[in-house]
Design an enzyme around this catalytic site. Structure first.
Site, PDB file in Angstrom:
ATOM      1  N   GLY A   1       0.815  -1.202   0.000  1.00 60.42           N
ATOM      2  CA  GLY A   1       0.000   0.000   0.000  1.00 60.42           C
ATOM      3  C   GLY A   1       0.849   1.252   0.000  1.00 60.42           C
ATOM      4  N   GLU A   2       0.165   2.381  -0.144  1.00 62.29           N
ATOM      5  CA  GLU A   2       0.844   3.678  -0.149  1.00 62.29           C
ATOM      6  C   GLU A   2      -0.102   4.717   0.426  1.00 62.29           C
ATOM      7  OE1 GLU A   2       2.566   6.784  -3.481  1.00 62.29           O
ATOM      8  OE2 GLU A   2       3.073   4.647  -3.667  1.00 62.29           O
TER       9      GLU A   2
ATOM     10  N   THR B   1      -0.070   8.995   2.525  1.00 68.77           N
ATOM     11  CA  THR B   1       0.663  10.253   2.681  1.00 68.77           C
ATOM     12  C   THR B   1       1.949  10.045   3.473  1.00 68.77           C
ATOM     13  OG1 THR B   1      -0.665  10.732   4.651  1.00 68.77           O
ATOM     14  CG2 THR B   1      -1.428  11.652   2.561  1.00 68.77           C
ATOM     15  N   PHE B   2       1.979   9.034   4.346  1.00 67.15           N
ATOM     16  CA  PHE B   2       3.129   8.772   5.211  1.00 67.15           C
ATOM     17  C   PHE B   2       4.294   8.140   4.468  1.00 67.15           C
ATOM     18  CE2 PHE B   2       0.279   5.159   5.168  1.00 67.15           C
ATOM     19  CZ  PHE B   2       1.127   4.121   4.808  1.00 67.15           C
TER      20      PHE B   2
ATOM     21  N   VAL C   1       4.113   0.828   2.173  1.00 61.70           N
ATOM     22  CA  VAL C   1       4.213  -0.410   2.938  1.00 61.70           C
ATOM     23  C   VAL C   1       4.577  -1.532   1.975  1.00 61.70           C
ATOM     24  CG1 VAL C   1       3.039  -2.044   4.449  1.00 61.70           C
ATOM     25  CG2 VAL C   1       2.492   0.399   4.590  1.00 61.70           C
TER      26      VAL C   1
ATOM     27  N   LYS D   1       6.738  -0.641   6.887  1.00 55.23           N
ATOM     28  CA  LYS D   1       6.279   0.708   6.560  1.00 55.23           C
ATOM     29  C   LYS D   1       7.512   1.582   6.386  1.00 55.23           C
ATOM     30  CE  LYS D   1       3.082   4.230   8.385  1.00 55.23           C
ATOM     31  NZ  LYS D   1       2.075   4.481   9.443  1.00 55.23           N
TER      32      LYS D   1
ATOM     33  N   ASP E   1      -8.030   8.237  13.984  1.00 53.61           N
ATOM     34  CA  ASP E   1      -8.178   8.016  12.544  1.00 53.61           C
ATOM     35  C   ASP E   1      -8.746   6.629  12.264  1.00 53.61           C
ATOM     36  OD1 ASP E   1      -8.156   8.770   9.895  1.00 53.61           O
ATOM     37  OD2 ASP E   1      -6.068   8.200   9.561  1.00 53.61           O
TER      38      ASP E   1
END
Length: 381
Positions: free
Chosen positions: A58-59, A61-62, A65, A80, A177
């Site tokens: 995944g991707e 804003t941080f 992964v 991550k 969140d």
């Protein structure tokens, strides 16, 4: 048990794992990060000699992964890789602190929170190594063309989510969140069942259901400590509590509002408040839940007070930005009607639970532990 306001935060700059000595393969070639500060990689190469990159999971804003093979522990892990930008590195250090405390205080792994294995700083990227899990509940909904989960599965997901949040709140953490994207199935395995729906060619459709209901909560980069100054805006828009929009201060109850929104979405298939604008969001709340209490309106900060007339009534539909916005609000049903349309069983107990989680006044909202005692979980028949 230590908590966030008694425990001294570790000096993360000094405590990270050092890269393991090379066993197979060499370190990847030095490359510049992309323009957004993301780590640039190729599948099959190493992330330090210890980890072989297998896939991108995944991707955000941080950062990104990645699924990696840990040569030393001989297991698949999720890593991550945080963007090489100061604010994201700072958030990652907070997340490591939270993950360490959540893992250390949950020896048997029963609290349904992601478990950290280690972390290291590599080429100016903080890398957080965690257990490898399955897809998110959002990914599963998307795979099923946003068909709702059966109510029995929603019950099991809700129970585990509330247990994880109750555990966090006991440690004086507020997640801030919560959303389906941050709830992962432990296993990627699923089974296919024939669906009642058929496509335009009258062909049988299938839906997927997970083989196990076990989930874990992830993404603690936005976690707030009870005793710290709180940002004015938290939570992803669709799951944001009214007290945040009104600017009247927030605390633990904002997580419970998010859980209420999540449970509706799992039963309904779509986000309850699908909006990107504050006034429309408040109008949607009133459409589903009834009028916002006047005492909360009177306390609204200067930015939010413009959404109300004479400090007592929402400026809707007069203040709507478009006819499309008015139509979007008008399409929504009362909460009890929405649930009755999509849930065949346990309607009354589920609706009562949701009203308890989605109370406007934060002090009147159910706590996580109170919600776990609700008949929806106690009397599933």
């Amino acid at each position: 048990m230590e908590n966030s306001h008694t425990r001294k935060r570790p000096r993360l700059e000094d405590d990270g794992d050092k890269a393991a000595p090379a066993r197979r393969g060499a370190s990847p070639p030095l490359r510049e990060d992309d323009r957004d500060g993301h780590y640039v990689f190729n599948l099959g190469e190493n992330l330090t000699p210890r980890y072989k990159i297998l896939d991108k999971i995944g991707e955000g804003t941080f950062g990104r992964v990645l699924e990696c093979w840990d040569r030393e522990a001989r297991e698949h892990v999720a890593i991550k890789i945080v963007r090489s930008i100061r604010k994201y590195r700072s958030a990652a250090k907070i997340e490591i602190d939270v993950l360490n405390q959540l893992t250390e205080n949950d020896r048997d792994g029963s609290k349904h929170c992601l478990r950290i294995k280690r972390w290291f700083d590599y080429r100016n990227h903080i890398c957080i190594v965690c257990e490898k899990l399955g897809p998110s509940l959002y990914d599963f909904l998307k795979r099923n063309r946003y068909s709702p989960f059966p109510v029995d599965l929603v019950r099991e997901f809700g129970r585990q989510l509330l247990e994880s949040v109750a555990y966090m709140h006991d440690l004086r953490f507020i997640h801030t969140d919560l959303k389906p994207e941050n709830i992962l199935l432990v296993s990627p395995e699923y089974v296919k069942f024939p669906s009642r729906k058929r496509n335009s060619h009258d062909e049988m459709q299938f839906r997927c259901l997970p083989k196990t209901s076990a989930i874990k909560l992830i993404d603690f980069g936005s976690t707030a400590f009870e005793n710290q100054d709180h940002s004015s805006i938290v939570s992803t828009r669709h799951y944001r509590a009214p007290e945040i929009i009104l600017g009247i201060g927030w605390n633990y109850p904002c997580d419970l509002w998010s859980i209420g929104c999540i449970l509706v979405e799992l039963c309904y298939g779509e986000a309850l408040f699908l909006t990107h604008e504050n006034l429309e969001h408040l109008a949607m709340m009133e459409r589903v839940l009834g009028p916002i209490p006047e005492h909360m309106i009177r306390r609204a900060n200067s930015s939010a007070s413009k959404y109300f007339r004479r400090g007592t009534r929402l400026n809707w539909p007069e203040g709507a930005v478009s006819r499309e916005s008015i139509r979007a609000v008008g399409k929504l049903s009362r909460l009890k009607d929405l649930i009755s349309q999509h849930v065949e069983f346990a309607r009354s107990s589920l609706t009562d639970l949701l009203y308890g989680l989605l109370r406007y006044e934060p002090s009147e909202r159910l706590t996580a532990r109170e919600a776990l005692e609700h008949p929806f979980f106690k009397n599933p028949a």
